[in-house]
Design an enzyme around this catalytic site. Structure first.
Site, PDB file in Angstrom:
ATOM      1  N   ASP A  36       0.863  -1.182   0.000  1.00 47.42           N
ATOM      2  CA  ASP A  36       0.000   0.000   0.000  1.00 47.42           C
ATOM      3  C   ASP A  36       0.898   1.229   0.000  1.00 47.42           C
ATOM      4  O   ASP A  36       2.013   1.191   0.533  1.00 47.42           O
ATOM      5  CB  ASP A  36      -0.910   0.000   1.235  1.00 47.42           C
ATOM      6  CG  ASP A  36      -2.187   0.786   0.980  1.00 47.42           C
ATOM      7  OD1 ASP A  36      -3.262   0.161   0.906  1.00 47.42           O
ATOM      8  OD2 ASP A  36      -2.105   2.028   0.825  1.00 47.42           O
ATOM      9  N   GLU A 156     -14.091 -10.867  -6.881  1.00 46.15           N
ATOM     10  CA  GLU A 156     -14.312 -11.233  -5.483  1.00 46.15           C
ATOM     11  C   GLU A 156     -15.781 -11.042  -5.158  1.00 46.15           C
ATOM     12  O   GLU A 156     -16.366 -10.058  -5.558  1.00 46.15           O
ATOM     13  CB  GLU A 156     -13.435 -10.302  -4.622  1.00 46.15           C
ATOM     14  CG  GLU A 156     -13.301 -10.748  -3.214  1.00 46.15           C
ATOM     15  CD  GLU A 156     -13.031 -12.234  -3.127  1.00 46.15           C
ATOM     16  OE1 GLU A 156     -11.937 -12.662  -3.464  1.00 46.15           O
ATOM     17  OE2 GLU A 156     -13.940 -12.985  -2.704  1.00 46.15           O
ATOM     18  N   GLU A 160     -18.907  -7.377   3.082  1.00 43.90           N
ATOM     19  CA  GLU A 160     -18.299  -6.806   4.283  1.00 43.90           C
ATOM     20  C   GLU A 160     -18.996  -7.395   5.508  1.00 43.90           C
ATOM     21  O   GLU A 160     -20.201  -7.620   5.495  1.00 43.90           O
ATOM     22  CB  GLU A 160     -18.454  -5.290   4.273  1.00 43.90           C
ATOM     23  CG  GLU A 160     -17.549  -4.666   3.249  1.00 43.90           C
ATOM     24  CD  GLU A 160     -17.655  -3.153   3.218  1.00 43.90           C
ATOM     25  OE1 GLU A 160     -18.113  -2.555   4.201  1.00 43.90           O
ATOM     26  OE2 GLU A 160     -17.269  -2.589   2.188  1.00 43.90           O
ATOM     27  N   ASN A 233     -23.672  -8.419  -8.938  1.00 48.22           N
ATOM     28  CA  ASN A 233     -24.082  -7.341  -8.035  1.00 48.22           C
ATOM     29  C   ASN A 233     -25.373  -6.679  -8.512  1.00 48.22           C
ATOM     30  O   ASN A 233     -26.243  -6.341  -7.703  1.00 48.22           O
ATOM     31  CB  ASN A 233     -22.962  -6.299  -7.903  1.00 48.22           C
ATOM     32  CG  ASN A 233     -21.969  -6.691  -6.810  1.00 48.22           C
ATOM     33  OD1 ASN A 233     -22.090  -7.752  -6.214  1.00 48.22           O
ATOM     34  ND2 ASN A 233     -20.988  -5.840  -6.550  1.00 48.22           N
ATOM     35  N   LEU A 275     -33.785 -11.068  -0.126  1.00 45.69           N
ATOM     36  CA  LEU A 275     -35.189 -10.672  -0.276  1.00 45.69           C
ATOM     37  C   LEU A 275     -35.666  -9.974   0.994  1.00 45.69           C
ATOM     38  O   LEU A 275     -36.835 -10.070   1.340  1.00 45.69           O
ATOM     39  CB  LEU A 275     -36.055 -11.908  -0.543  1.00 45.69           C
ATOM     40  CG  LEU A 275     -36.170 -12.417  -1.980  1.00 45.69           C
ATOM     41  CD1 LEU A 275     -37.194 -13.545  -2.061  1.00 45.69           C
ATOM     42  CD2 LEU A 275     -36.563 -11.314  -2.961  1.00 45.69           C
ATOM     43  N   CYS A 285     -20.358  -0.879  -2.762  1.00 45.45           N
ATOM     44  CA  CYS A 285     -20.376  -1.724  -3.966  1.00 45.45           C
ATOM     45  C   CYS A 285     -21.620  -1.546  -4.830  1.00 45.45           C
ATOM     46  O   CYS A 285     -21.512  -1.132  -5.981  1.00 45.45           O
ATOM     47  CB  CYS A 285     -20.231  -3.174  -3.556  1.00 45.45           C
ATOM     48  SG  CYS A 285     -18.718  -3.457  -2.639  1.00 45.45           S
TER      49      CYS A 285
HETATM   50  C1  UGA Z   1     -21.923  -6.863  -1.974  1.00 46.41           C
HETATM   51  C2  UGA Z   1     -22.176  -8.273  -2.519  1.00 46.41           C
HETATM   52  O1  UGA Z   1     -23.142  -8.948  -1.704  1.00 46.41           O
HETATM   53  C3  UGA Z   1     -20.875  -9.096  -2.533  1.00 46.41           C
HETATM   54  O2  UGA Z   1     -21.107 -10.359  -3.139  1.00 46.41           O
HETATM   55  C4  UGA Z   1     -19.820  -8.318  -3.354  1.00 46.41           C
HETATM   56  O3  UGA Z   1     -18.583  -8.994  -3.357  1.00 46.41           O
HETATM   57  C5  UGA Z   1     -19.627  -6.936  -2.752  1.00 46.41           C
HETATM   58  O4  UGA Z   1     -20.899  -6.243  -2.752  1.00 46.41           O
HETATM   59  C6  UGA Z   1     -18.628  -6.200  -3.612  1.00 46.41           C
HETATM   60  O5  UGA Z   1     -18.899  -5.994  -4.793  1.00 46.41           O
HETATM   61  O6  UGA Z   1     -17.521  -5.944  -3.140  1.00 46.41           O
HETATM   62  P1  UGA Z   1     -21.650  -5.797   0.467  1.00 46.41           P
HETATM   63  O7  UGA Z   1     -21.782  -4.478  -0.233  1.00 46.41           O
HETATM   64  O8  UGA Z   1     -20.556  -5.995   1.438  1.00 46.41           O
HETATM   65  O9  UGA Z   1     -21.521  -6.988  -0.619  1.00 46.41           O
HETATM   66  O10 UGA Z   1     -22.989  -6.046   1.280  1.00 46.41           O
HETATM   67  P2  UGA Z   1     -24.351  -6.843   1.050  1.00 46.41           P
HETATM   68  O11 UGA Z   1     -24.498  -7.820   2.141  1.00 46.41           O
HETATM   69  O12 UGA Z   1     -24.493  -7.329  -0.316  1.00 46.41           O
HETATM   70  O13 UGA Z   1     -25.403  -5.663   1.315  1.00 46.41           O
HETATM   71  C7  UGA Z   1     -25.478  -4.541   0.439  1.00 46.41           C
HETATM   72  C8  UGA Z   1     -26.638  -3.646   0.848  1.00 46.41           C
HETATM   73  O14 UGA Z   1     -27.885  -4.282   0.552  1.00 46.41           O
HETATM   74  C9  UGA Z   1     -26.676  -3.316   2.345  1.00 46.41           C
HETATM   75  O15 UGA Z   1     -27.047  -1.958   2.506  1.00 46.41           O
HETATM   76  C10 UGA Z   1     -27.743  -4.235   2.885  1.00 46.41           C
HETATM   77  O16 UGA Z   1     -28.365  -3.758   4.061  1.00 46.41           O
HETATM   78  C11 UGA Z   1     -28.728  -4.276   1.710  1.00 46.41           C
HETATM   79  N1  UGA Z   1     -29.559  -5.490   1.662  1.00 46.41           N
HETATM   80  C12 UGA Z   1     -29.003  -6.716   1.511  1.00 46.41           C
HETATM   81  C13 UGA Z   1     -30.931  -5.351   1.756  1.00 46.41           C
HETATM   82  O17 UGA Z   1     -31.475  -4.236   1.873  1.00 46.41           O
HETATM   83  N2  UGA Z   1     -31.699  -6.486   1.675  1.00 46.41           N
HETATM   84  C14 UGA Z   1     -31.176  -7.728   1.522  1.00 46.41           C
HETATM   85  O18 UGA Z   1     -31.946  -8.704   1.459  1.00 46.41           O
HETATM   86  C15 UGA Z   1     -29.784  -7.846   1.439  1.00 46.41           C
END
Ligand code: UGA
Length: 471
Positions: A36, A156, A160, A233, A275, A285
Site C-alpha cells: 500500500d 471477489e 463486508e 451485483n 429478499l 459496492c
Molecule cells: C456486496 C455483494 O453482496 C458481494 O457479493 C460483493 O462482493 C460486494 O458487494 C462487492 O462488490 O464488493 P456488500 O456491499 O458488502 O456486498 O454487502 P451486502 O451484504 O451485499 O449488502 C449490500 C446492501 O444491501 C446493504 O445496505 C444491505 O443492508 C442491503 N440489503 C441486503 C438489503 O437491503 N436487503 C437484503 O436482502 C440484502
C-alpha cells in the site's frame, strides 16, 4: 514450514478486498506481500492494528503477520518477489457513473516497470468489462513483452462483515483466464480450497452453515469473468429493489411482506436470500457497481433501463421511510429521535453510501434532534455527520427520553434488546423499524406503536398510559 504448493503472491492495495484477500491467501499457505502507498496504514498494520471491523480478520492477521504475510510500500520489490500479483486498489465512482480506473492504471504501470520474468497479473478490484485489455495494453506500453505476463480476472464476491468466511467458503471461485499457463497458476493458488484440503485443517476458520465444500472453480474468459462480477451485483440489487417494491404494495393492500417473502423464497428458482425489504441497499459496492454497469451498457449502445428502475426504487425507498416517520410522528421539528444503526448494514463499521446516514441528515434538516448508537460505526459516522448529532454508548442510552426510536441498520445485537427496558426509557413507545428486526405481534404485546416496512403497523396491546404508570 510452508505447505507444499505454496506460492509467492503480491497483493496491491490493503483496503477491504486487498487486506482480506492477502490474509486469506496466507491462511491457505501462500507467502504474501501486501502493498500500500499509505505509509501510516502500513505502520499500523505492521504494529498489529486491524483497520477494519471484520470477523476473523484480527485472528488471521495475528497468525500470519510477519511470517507468511508481510507489508510493504514497494510495488517493485513485491512484484519481483512474486509469481502472481493481485490488483486490489479502489475503483471509486466518477461523476458520470463510470468507475474511476486511474488507480488501477497507475498500479499497472508500476507493475509493468517491475516485471522481468513471467508474472500473472490478476484483477481483484471490481472493474468494468475490458479492463483486462487496458491493463494488458498498459503493460505492453511500459515495455513488458507479451510472453512475460498474462492478465487474469478473478472477481471477489465477499460481503463486508463476513468477508473472511466468504473468501474461504465461497459459493464459487471465478477465474477468467485466456491462456492455459495463467489458468494453471490460478488453479494452484486456490487448490487448498478446491481440493477441500483447507477444510480438513484443525485450525481452519469455521464456515457458515450450508457452505459448499469444496467450492466449484468456474473457468471463463477474462471478459466473461469481468461481466460476472457486475452482473452478480446488479442481480442482487435488483432482488432487493424488487422486494422493496412488493413491500410497498403490501402496505397498500394490508398484506405482510415477510409472509410474501416466505412464499416467494421457497421456490428454489428464486431463493430466499437478498429478499429482505428495508430502507434500500447502500455500501461501497452496489450503488457504484450499478452505475458503472449501466455506463458500460450505454457504451455498448444498450440502455439498461432495468437498472435505472432498480436504482430509482432504491432511492425512493429512503424517501418512503422518511414519509413513514412523518406519518408516525406527525411533525418533526424539535422531536428527539433515537437512531439505532449508522453502518450501511450490520456487522461492519463501513458507512459509505449508508442509507442510515442519509436518513439522519434529512431528519436533521427537518429540525430533529438525533441521538445515535452504532456498535461499530459511530467513530466513522461522527466524521461525516454534523456535530449536533450526539452519540450514545448503548441503545438504551440513545432511547432515554426520546420521542421515538428508529432502527436503521440490521445489527444482530439490536434483535436481542430488552424490549421492556427500551419501553421504559423512551418518552413515547414508538419504534419505526427500517430493517424489520422485530415481530409486530411481539412489539404490540410489549406496548409499542411499531411501524416497519411492508407489514401492518402494530398498536400496543396494553393501554400506554396505564402501562407507563404501572412501570
Ligand atoms: C456486496 C455483494 O453482496 C458481494 O457479493 C460483493 O462482493 C460486494 O458487494 C462487492 O462488490 O464488493 P456488500 O456491499 O458488502 O456486498 O454487502 P451486502 O451484504 O451485499 O449488502 C449490500 C446492501 O444491501 C446493504 O445496505 C444491505 O443492508 C442491503 N440489503 C441486503 C438489503 O437491503 N436487503 C437484503 O436482502 C440484502
Amino acid at each position: 514450514m510452508l505447505p507444499k504448493n505454496s506460492m509467492k503472491i503480491a497483493v496491491v492495495g490493503s483496503g477491504y478486498v486487498g487486506l482480506v484477500a492477502a490474509a486469506c491467501l496466507a491462511e491457505l499457505g501462500h507467502e504474501l506481500i501486501c502493498v500500500d502507498n499509505d505509509r501510516e496504514k502500513l505502520f499500523a498494520l505492521k504494529r498489529g492494528e486491524v483497520p477494519i471491523h471484520e470477523e476473523f480478520l484480527p485472528e488471521l492477521l495475528a497468525k500470519h503477520r510477519g511470517k507468511r504475510l508481510v507489508f510493504s510500500d514497494s510495488i517493485e520489490n513485491a512484484v519481483r518477489a512474486s509469481d502472481a500479483v493481485f490488483i486490489a486498489v479502489g475503483t471509486p465512482p466518477a461523476e458520470d457513473g463510470y468507475a474511476d480506473l486511474s488507480y488501477v492504471e497507475c498500479v499497472a504501470r508500476e507493475i509493468g516497470n517491475a516485471i522481468h520474468e513471467y508474472k500473472v497479473v490478476i484483477e481483484k478490484s471490481t472493474v468494468p468489462v475490458n479492463t483486462s485489455d487496458c491493463i494488458r495494453r498498459t503493460l505492453i506500453l511500459n515495455g513488458v513483452p507479451t510472453s512475460s505476463f498474462d492478465v487474469v480476472s478473478n472477481p471477489e464476491f465477499l460481503r463486508e462483515g463476513t468477508a473472511v468466511s466468504d473468501f474461504l467458503y465461497p459459493d464459487r471461485i471465478v477465474v477468467g483466464a485466456d491462456t492455459a499457463r495463467a489458468a494453471t497458476l490460478l488453479r494452484k493458488i486456490y487448490e487448498p480450497l478446491t481440493s477441500g484440503r483447507y477444510y480438513k485443517e484443525e485450525d481452519a476458520i469455521p464456515g457458515p452453515d450450508g457452505a459448499q465444500i469444496p467450492p466449484p472453480l468456474i473457468m471463463t474468459s477474462t471478459r466473461s469473468a469481468e461481466l460476472i462480477k457486475h452482473a452478480s451485483n446488479a442481480f442482487l440489487a435488483m432482488k432487493i429493489s424488487f422486494i422493496n417494491a412488493v413491500a410497498t404494495i403490501c402496505e397498500h393492500v394490508g398484506a405482510d411482506v415477510a409472509q410474501v417473502c416466505g412464499g416467494i423464497g421457497a421456490d428454489s428458482r428464486i431463493g430466499s436470500r437478498f429478499l429482505s425489504p428495508g430502507i434500500g441497499y447502500g455500501g461501497s459496492c452496489f450503488p457504484k457497481d450499478l452505475a458503472a454497469f449501466r455506463a458500460v451498457a450505454h457504451d455498448c449502445g444498450y440502455e439498461f433501463r432495468l437498472l435505472d428502475e432498480v436504482i430509482r426504487i432504491n432511492e425512493d425507498q429512503r424517501a418512503r421511510f422518511l414519509r413513514k416517520i412523518r406519518t408516525a410522528l406527525w411533525t418533526l421539528k424539535g422531536k428527539k429521535l433515537a437512531v439505532l444503526g449508522l453502518a450501511f448494514k450490520g456487522g461492519t463499521d463501513d458507512i459509505r453510501e449508508s442509507p442510515a446516514v442519509s436518513i439522519v441528515n434529512c431528519l436533521l434538516k427537518e429540525g430533529c434532534e438525533v441521538v445515535a448508537y452504532d456498535p461499530a460505526a459511530a467513530a466513522r459516522a461522527a466524521e461525516v455527520l454534523p456535530q449536533k448529532v450526539t452519540f450514545a454508548e448503548s441503545a438504551y442510552d440513545a432511547a432515554a427520553t426520546a420521542d421515538a426510536l428508529l432502527i436503521l441498520t440490521d445489527w444482530e445485537e439490536f434483535t436481542a434488546l430488552d424490549l421492556d427496558r427500551l419501553h421504559a426509557k423512551l418518552k413515547y413507545p414508538i419504534i419505526i423499524d427500517g430493517r424489520n428486526l422485530f415481530d409486530p405481534d411481539v412489539m404490540s404485546e410489549h406496548g409499542f406503536l411499531y411501524f416497519s416496512v411492508g407489514r401492518p403497523d402494530a398498536v400496543p396491546k396494553r393501554d400506554i398510559a396505564r402501562a407507563r404508570k404501572a412501570g
